[in-house]
Design a protein around this motif. Structure first.
Motif, short mmCIF file in Angstrom:
data_model
loop_
_atom_site.label_atom_id
_atom_site.label_comp_id
_atom_site.label_asym_id
_atom_site.label_seq_id
_atom_site.Cartn_x
_atom_site.Cartn_y
_atom_site.Cartn_z
N LEU A 1 3.37 6.02 2.59
CA LEU A 1 3.83 7.40 2.57
C LEU A 1 3.14 8.23 3.66
CD1 LEU A 1 5.47 9.65 1.22
CD2 LEU A 1 3.56 9.97 -0.34
N SER A 2 1.85 8.02 3.83
CA SER A 2 1.12 8.73 4.89
C SER A 2 1.65 8.37 6.26
CB SER A 2 -0.36 8.40 4.82
OG SER A 2 -0.88 8.77 3.58
N GLU B 1 0.85 -1.20 0.00
CA GLU B 1 0.00 0.00 0.00
C GLU B 1 0.89 1.25 0.00
OE1 GLU B 1 -3.23 -0.04 -0.21
OE2 GLU B 1 -3.48 -2.19 0.02
N PRO B 2 1.34 1.71 -1.16
CA PRO B 2 2.32 2.80 -1.19
C PRO B 2 1.79 4.13 -0.63
CG PRO B 2 1.58 2.28 -3.40
CD PRO B 2 1.01 1.22 -2.49
N PHE B 3 0.51 4.43 -0.83
CA PHE B 3 -0.01 5.70 -0.34
C PHE B 3 -0.16 5.70 1.19
CE2 PHE B 3 -1.64 5.74 -4.76
CZ PHE B 3 -0.89 6.82 -5.19
N ILE B 4 -0.59 4.57 1.72
CA ILE B 4 -0.68 4.46 3.18
C ILE B 4 0.71 4.46 3.79
CG2 ILE B 4 -1.47 3.01 5.09
CD1 ILE B 4 -3.76 2.09 3.28
#
Length: 50
Positions: free
Chosen positions: A31-32, A26-29
């Motif tokens: 990064l978050s 999950e790249p966006f999670i």
């Protein structure tokens, strides 16, 4: 000096390691999560909005 090392070297490295283990697909999670951990004084704001 030890606080600087913990906040800007050890903390981000630990966060990156945890993110690689649990959030690898999950790249966006991921990064978050990194932004949440390395940005000071945001946890109280994000957690108090429940």
């Amino acid at each position: 000096m030890s606080a600087l090392i913990l906040n800007f070297i050890i903390g981000p490295l630990v966060a990156y390691g945890i993110g690689c283990i649990f959030l690898d697909e999950e790249p966006f999670i991921f990064l978050s999560f990194l932004m949440l951990v390395v940005t000071p004084c945001t946890n109280w704001y994000l957690l108090s909005q429940n």
